[in-house]
Write an enzyme that holds these catalytic residues in place. Sequence first.
Site, PDB file in Angstrom:
ATOM      1  N   HIS A 162       7.577  -3.476  -4.683  1.00 29.30           N
ATOM      2  CA  HIS A 162       7.948  -3.659  -6.088  1.00 29.30           C
ATOM      3  C   HIS A 162       6.749  -3.448  -6.994  1.00 29.30           C
ATOM      4  O   HIS A 162       5.616  -3.795  -6.650  1.00 29.30           O
ATOM      5  CB  HIS A 162       8.565  -5.043  -6.318  1.00 29.30           C
ATOM      6  CG  HIS A 162       7.665  -6.201  -5.987  1.00 29.30           C
ATOM      7  ND1 HIS A 162       6.835  -6.786  -6.919  1.00 29.30           N
ATOM      8  CD2 HIS A 162       7.475  -6.901  -4.843  1.00 29.30           C
ATOM      9  CE1 HIS A 162       6.175  -7.796  -6.356  1.00 29.30           C
ATOM     10  NE2 HIS A 162       6.535  -7.878  -5.091  1.00 29.30           N
ATOM     11  N   GLU A 178      11.925  -7.279  -8.351  1.00 25.77           N
ATOM     12  CA  GLU A 178      11.794  -8.181  -7.209  1.00 25.77           C
ATOM     13  C   GLU A 178      11.416  -9.578  -7.658  1.00 25.77           C
ATOM     14  O   GLU A 178      11.876 -10.563  -7.087  1.00 25.77           O
ATOM     15  CB  GLU A 178      10.750  -7.647  -6.227  1.00 25.77           C
ATOM     16  CG  GLU A 178      10.803  -8.294  -4.837  1.00 25.77           C
ATOM     17  CD  GLU A 178      10.008  -9.582  -4.721  1.00 25.77           C
ATOM     18  OE1 GLU A 178      10.211 -10.315  -3.741  1.00 25.77           O
ATOM     19  OE2 GLU A 178       9.165  -9.869  -5.610  1.00 25.77           O
ATOM     20  N   ASP A 190       6.931  -4.610 -10.268  1.00 27.30           N
ATOM     21  CA  ASP A 190       6.899  -5.685 -11.261  1.00 27.30           C
ATOM     22  C   ASP A 190       6.012  -6.826 -10.781  1.00 27.30           C
ATOM     23  O   ASP A 190       5.795  -7.014  -9.581  1.00 27.30           O
ATOM     24  CB  ASP A 190       8.310  -6.186 -11.588  1.00 27.30           C
ATOM     25  CG  ASP A 190       9.051  -6.741 -10.384  1.00 27.30           C
ATOM     26  OD1 ASP A 190       8.884  -6.187  -9.274  1.00 27.30           O
ATOM     27  OD2 ASP A 190       9.815  -7.723 -10.537  1.00 27.30           O
ATOM     28  N   HIS A 202       0.710 -15.200  -7.638  1.00 25.15           N
ATOM     29  CA  HIS A 202       1.394 -15.909  -8.718  1.00 25.15           C
ATOM     30  C   HIS A 202       0.480 -16.895  -9.442  1.00 25.15           C
ATOM     31  O   HIS A 202       0.941 -17.624 -10.324  1.00 25.15           O
ATOM     32  CB  HIS A 202       2.652 -16.631  -8.213  1.00 25.15           C
ATOM     33  CG  HIS A 202       3.752 -15.712  -7.783  1.00 25.15           C
ATOM     34  ND1 HIS A 202       5.081 -16.056  -7.858  1.00 25.15           N
ATOM     35  CD2 HIS A 202       3.740 -14.460  -7.261  1.00 25.15           C
ATOM     36  CE1 HIS A 202       5.829 -15.060  -7.412  1.00 25.15           C
ATOM     37  NE2 HIS A 202       5.019 -14.076  -7.030  1.00 25.15           N
TER      38      HIS A 202
END
EC number: 3.5.1.18
Length: 377
Positions: free
Chosen positions: A67, A134, A69, A349
């Site tokens: 992905h 995703e 994104d 993250h």
Amino acid sequence: MNNDVVELAKDLISRPSVTPLDEGCQTLMANRLAAVGFNIEPMVFEDTTNMWARRGNCDPVFCFAGHTDVVPTGDLNRWHTPPFEPTIIDNYLHGRGAADMKGSLAAMIIATERFVAKHPDHNGSIAYLITSDEEGPFINGTTRVIDTLEARNEKMTWALVGEPSSTHKLGDVVKNGRRGSLTGNLTVNGIQGHVAYPHLADNPIHKAVPALTELAQMHWDNGNEFFPPTSFQIANINGGTGASNVIPGELTVMFNFRYSTEVTAEELILRVVSILDAHGLDYDINWIFNGLPFLTGDGPLLDATREAIREVTGYETDPQTSGGTSDGRFIAPTGAQVLELGPVNATIHKVNECVNVADLEILANCYERILEKLLCK
């Protein structure tokens, strides 16, 4: 050290592709792939950009999946460097998406370019399934591409997902399966009233607590050699008006199961409903199926990946099924063998996300070696 992987990773990171945006990442990748003989098929569904790229027309089909994104940056003041200005500090490449998963995407592209240059007449086909959905609601991404491929009976034999699987060092862990994920949204109904007159109201919190306690303490299964026992976790709970003198009229609870292959989603639903009914609750509930559990056992993909990691790094990898879900859960039901191999996941993250620069070259070498083992026999 060759810096091709790092430079491409920096180019991808510099594009602020916060989900579901792609910001030209797939165009950059597509141009590189087209230059080495790939047929590029963009698939745009609503706000999501997807790409299916393929080199070759015969089986077996090896697919790199991933992905473009990324998750939002969070508090910019907590970043040491701007998140979309890739910066190398002490041999670590910093930036949003460095580990999840633009570093992997760069390694895939470089590995593919090197492999095709050495083996232009390789067996089978190489494919790419890339999405910008995703990290978001995963509605118009990989699932829609899979639906399109299935409708025309186009299959993958093996899929290698570039999720950051590693724990302490590159390649120490690969994910050869994932638990299933099932979310429940529960509303327990009551009657709003004054706290001084409880006989004129019906407190849904008081009624729900025993049932929720039973659910939280329930032993769902024992797991097995590949999966830990099923986990039930309450993620959100809300009730009340904010006033101290009002009995609420309803309580809402969001909970999630991460479940093993020892139980099905249908069985979990039946057990939850039986507990809620046994406590006499007036409730409404809706379910969200986030993905089935899957497992890739011993076979060509896992064998090739183990051998590649051993040859490139000198150590053995550990196949695991722990952690969150990935788009591999949408590919596995097609019958493809699915593995995840990517960078160390310690900073994903988080603010100041980063990846070891040397690991990107190691990852590209692993990917290239896997291609050789599967498509050069």
